[in-house]
Design a protein around this motif. Structure first.
Motif, PDB file in Angstrom:
ATOM      1  N   GLY A  94       0.800  -1.224   0.000  1.00 24.41           N
ATOM      2  CA  GLY A  94       0.000   0.000   0.000  1.00 24.41           C
ATOM      3  C   GLY A  94       0.828   1.267   0.000  1.00 24.41           C
ATOM      4  O   GLY A  94       0.288   2.366   0.072  1.00 24.41           O
ATOM      5  N   GLU A 151      -9.682  19.752  -6.769  1.00 22.02           N
ATOM      6  CA  GLU A 151      -9.527  20.974  -5.975  1.00 22.02           C
ATOM      7  C   GLU A 151     -10.589  21.972  -6.428  1.00 22.02           C
ATOM      8  O   GLU A 151     -10.790  22.167  -7.629  1.00 22.02           O
ATOM      9  CB  GLU A 151      -8.130  21.599  -6.189  1.00 22.02           C
ATOM     10  CG  GLU A 151      -6.953  20.637  -6.128  1.00 22.02           C
ATOM     11  CD  GLU A 151      -6.720  20.005  -4.760  1.00 22.02           C
ATOM     12  OE1 GLU A 151      -7.277  20.507  -3.769  1.00 22.02           O
ATOM     13  OE2 GLU A 151      -6.002  18.988  -4.702  1.00 22.02           O
ATOM     14  N   TYR A 184      -3.798  22.705   5.767  1.00 14.52           N
ATOM     15  CA  TYR A 184      -5.226  22.564   6.068  1.00 14.52           C
ATOM     16  C   TYR A 184      -5.749  23.588   7.075  1.00 14.52           C
ATOM     17  O   TYR A 184      -5.041  23.992   8.003  1.00 14.52           O
ATOM     18  CB  TYR A 184      -5.521  21.160   6.598  1.00 14.52           C
ATOM     19  CG  TYR A 184      -5.378  20.099   5.531  1.00 14.52           C
ATOM     20  CD1 TYR A 184      -6.223  20.094   4.432  1.00 14.52           C
ATOM     21  CD2 TYR A 184      -4.394  19.130   5.608  1.00 14.52           C
ATOM     22  CE1 TYR A 184      -6.089  19.141   3.438  1.00 14.52           C
ATOM     23  CE2 TYR A 184      -4.254  18.174   4.617  1.00 14.52           C
ATOM     24  CZ  TYR A 184      -5.107  18.180   3.528  1.00 14.52           C
ATOM     25  OH  TYR A 184      -4.980  17.239   2.550  1.00 14.52           O
TER      26      TYR A 184
HETATM   27  P1  HAM Z   1      -2.388  12.485   1.242  1.00 14.44           P
HETATM   28  O1  HAM Z   1      -3.174  11.995   2.395  1.00 14.44           O
HETATM   29  O2  HAM Z   1      -0.949  12.755   1.463  1.00 14.44           O
HETATM   30  O3  HAM Z   1      -3.123  13.796   0.725  1.00 14.44           O
HETATM   31  O4  HAM Z   1      -2.522  11.467   0.053  1.00 14.44           O
HETATM   32  C1  HAM Z   1      -3.802  11.092  -0.443  1.00 14.44           C
HETATM   33  C2  HAM Z   1      -3.857   9.602  -0.710  1.00 14.44           C
HETATM   34  O5  HAM Z   1      -2.784   9.225  -1.586  1.00 14.44           O
HETATM   35  C3  HAM Z   1      -3.668   8.728   0.507  1.00 14.44           C
HETATM   36  O6  HAM Z   1      -4.867   8.599   1.227  1.00 14.44           O
HETATM   37  C4  HAM Z   1      -3.252   7.419  -0.118  1.00 14.44           C
HETATM   38  O7  HAM Z   1      -4.385   6.693  -0.582  1.00 14.44           O
HETATM   39  C5  HAM Z   1      -2.439   7.867  -1.314  1.00 14.44           C
HETATM   40  N1  HAM Z   1      -0.991   7.772  -1.016  1.00 14.44           N
HETATM   41  C6  HAM Z   1      -0.226   8.661  -0.380  1.00 14.44           C
HETATM   42  N2  HAM Z   1       1.047   8.229  -0.312  1.00 14.44           N
HETATM   43  C7  HAM Z   1       1.094   7.030  -0.930  1.00 14.44           C
HETATM   44  C8  HAM Z   1       2.120   6.074  -1.218  1.00 14.44           C
HETATM   45  N3  HAM Z   1       3.393   6.277  -0.873  1.00 14.44           N
HETATM   46  N4  HAM Z   1       1.772   4.955  -1.903  1.00 14.44           N
HETATM   47  C9  HAM Z   1       0.506   4.730  -2.288  1.00 14.44           C
HETATM   48  N5  HAM Z   1      -0.504   5.601  -2.057  1.00 14.44           N
HETATM   49  C10 HAM Z   1      -0.227   6.740  -1.387  1.00 14.44           C
HETATM   50  C11 HAM Z   1      -2.694  14.555  -0.319  1.00 14.44           C
HETATM   51  O8  HAM Z   1      -1.858  14.216  -1.101  1.00 14.44           O
HETATM   52  C12 HAM Z   1      -3.455  15.860  -0.466  1.00 14.44           C
HETATM   53  N6  HAM Z   1      -2.887  16.573  -1.621  1.00 14.44           N
HETATM   54  C13 HAM Z   1      -4.935  15.617  -0.630  1.00 14.44           C
HETATM   55  C14 HAM Z   1      -5.709  16.884  -0.807  1.00 14.44           C
HETATM   56  C15 HAM Z   1      -6.127  17.432  -1.970  1.00 14.44           C
HETATM   57  N7  HAM Z   1      -6.070  17.707   0.174  1.00 14.44           N
HETATM   58  C16 HAM Z   1      -6.709  18.753  -0.356  1.00 14.44           C
HETATM   59  N8  HAM Z   1      -6.723  18.590  -1.661  1.00 14.44           N
END
Ligand code: HAM
Length: 403
Positions: free
Chosen positions: A109, A120, A252
């Motif tokens: 994962g 956004e 946030y």
């Molecule tokens: P984040 O929680 O860092 O949020 O990432 C969102 C999703 O990306 C996570 O819930 C997970 O499902 C996936 N994810 C993150 N890192 C990994 C990884 N290394 N491998 C696989 N899946 C991963 C954001 O990125 C924010 N930009 C979300 C957001 C958009 N908030 C406001 N607008």
């Protein structure tokens, strides 16, 4: 980092097609931003005391001496684009699907190149906009067939709440400071909220004693969260208030949420999002959004045995001899222009070898043609399931194959 190849890619394509149909119903248009940005964009927007910025970015200097970073997430690039639009950016809604990069320890994962589907919406703080954004994700999940996802929500309050929240948490944590890991002892002064996010058991135990972050916030911030909950109830959307949810990124404000799924194991967060305020070029941009991890989504879909729709089975053309090969080569193009998937052994070959290729391609039908058929102006149509054969002239063949 993984290759995405057939047959798994079929599920990715189906998921993306469904999302591309749903996003416009909420007023979102697609954006594709570069994978590489100036490093400062991420340090400024995500926050330089977050794990993503401190430990996980692929950063390098280019030959021109500029520090560049492979994007670890999509929000910063989209907000950079919107900031460039000036006043025209107000109210814009954009979605994206693409690769992101984080130098995390690879495990189930958790990939170093992974994919996010995100959105956004530039909007000043408004509980209804936050709830609509959560509703969009649950809409996508139900359209894809994902059941049993849990929505957890909390608030980060306003920038004005930050000092009081940090002080309140430090005061409450002080007696347990010795139990915190080395990272959290550093975070205690730099960014105490991050202690709530720490996965070390001793830090989680210490965090369990903390009062909810809302208890240190202004009444108006609590009222904002109450309104979000009221609207979620109104849409009959189940959620769980999680007073310890702070999310790992520092942009946030107000509502934050995560959607988890039991099929995912330790890395059980499918999607994360929230309302944010990002200052770029002397201007504050406010919006709300989310990003869903597509690799994790695929795991949830596979656990529910959800498969992509079967692609059309091709027609296989089987020329016997050079004359027929030229005729069928042309026929193949005509069929494809008419919307029929079709293939043939371009260099010819024996009847046996070509029929083996037809079986390998899982063809529904084969069209056989040799000198005898050409002389009589017919084609032999063979049903690959029951083996039945019939002779048809060209108009009848086209009618049969193209409907
Ligand atoms: P984040 O929680 O860092 O949020 O990432 C969102 C999703 O990306 C996570 O819930 C997970 O499902 C996936 N994810 C993150 N890192 C990994 C990884 N290394 N491998 C696989 N899946 C991963 C954001 O990125 C924010 N930009 C979300 C957001 C958009 N908030 C406001 N607008």
């Amino acid at each position: 980092m993984s290759d995405l190849a057939p047959p798994e890619i079929g599920l990715w394509q189906a998921v993306e097609a469904e999302a591309r149909a749903i996003f416009p119903r909420y007023g979102y248009e697609e954006i594709r931003t570069p994978s590489l940005e100036y490093t400062a964009l991420f340090t400024r927007s995500i926050g330089d005391t977050t794990d993503v910025v401190q430990k996980e970015m692929y950063t390098f200097e280019d030959p021109g001496g500029r520090s560049l970073t492979l994007r670890p997430e999509g929000t910063a690039g989209v907000v950079r684009y919107l900031a460039g639009l000036g006043p025209e950016a107000a109210g814009r809604r954009l979605y994206y699907i693409g690769p992101m990069f984080r130098r995390e320890r690879p495990q189930a994962g958790r990939k170093r190149q992974f994919h996010q589907l995100g959105a956004e919406a530039l909007d000043p703080p408004c509980p209804a906009a936050d709830v609509e954004c959560i509703a969009l994700q649950t809409h996508l999940l139900s359209a894809w067939g994902v059941r049993d996802a849990t929505v957890e929500i909390n608030t980060r309050g306003t920038p004005e709440d930050r000092a009081a929240v940090a002080k309140g948490l430090r005061d409450a944590l002080e007696p347990r400071r010795k139990a915190l890991c080395d990272d959290c002892n550093r975070r205690f002064d730099a960014n105490v909220l991050r202690v709530l996010d720490c996965k070390q058991p001793t830090c989680q135990e210490a965090a369990a004693f903390l009062p909810p972050v809302t208890s240190f916030m202004a009444e108006s911030s609590r009222a904002y969260l109450d309104e979000v909950c009221r609207l979620l109830d109104r849409l009959e959307m189940p959620y769980r208030l999680n007073p310890r949810l702070v999310r790992g990124l520092d942009y946030y404000v107000h509502t934050v949420w995560e959607i988890t799924h039991d099929a995912l194991g330790a890395q059980n967060t499918l999607s994360g999002g929230g309302r944010y305020r990002i200052e770029l070029g002397g201007r504050a941009l406010e919006g709300v959004g989310f990003a869903m991890g597509l690799e994790r989504l695929m795991t949830a879909l596979q656990a529910a045995d959800i498969r992509p729709p079967e692609p059309d089975k091709p027609v296989w053309l089987v020329p016997l001899g050079d004359r027929a090969r030229a005729v069928l080569f042309e026929l193949a193009q005509t069929l494809r222009f008419r919307g029929v998937a079709c293939g043939m052994a371009l260099a010819g070959g024996s009847l046996k070898a070509q029929m083996r290729a037809a079986n390998r391609a899982e063809a529904s039908t084969a069209v056989l043609c040799g000198d005898r058929e050409l002389d009589n102006g017919v084609f032999l149509l063979k049903n690959m399931t029951d083996g039945a054969q019939e002779e048809l002239d060209l108009p009848a063949l086209m009618q049969r194959l193209c409907g």
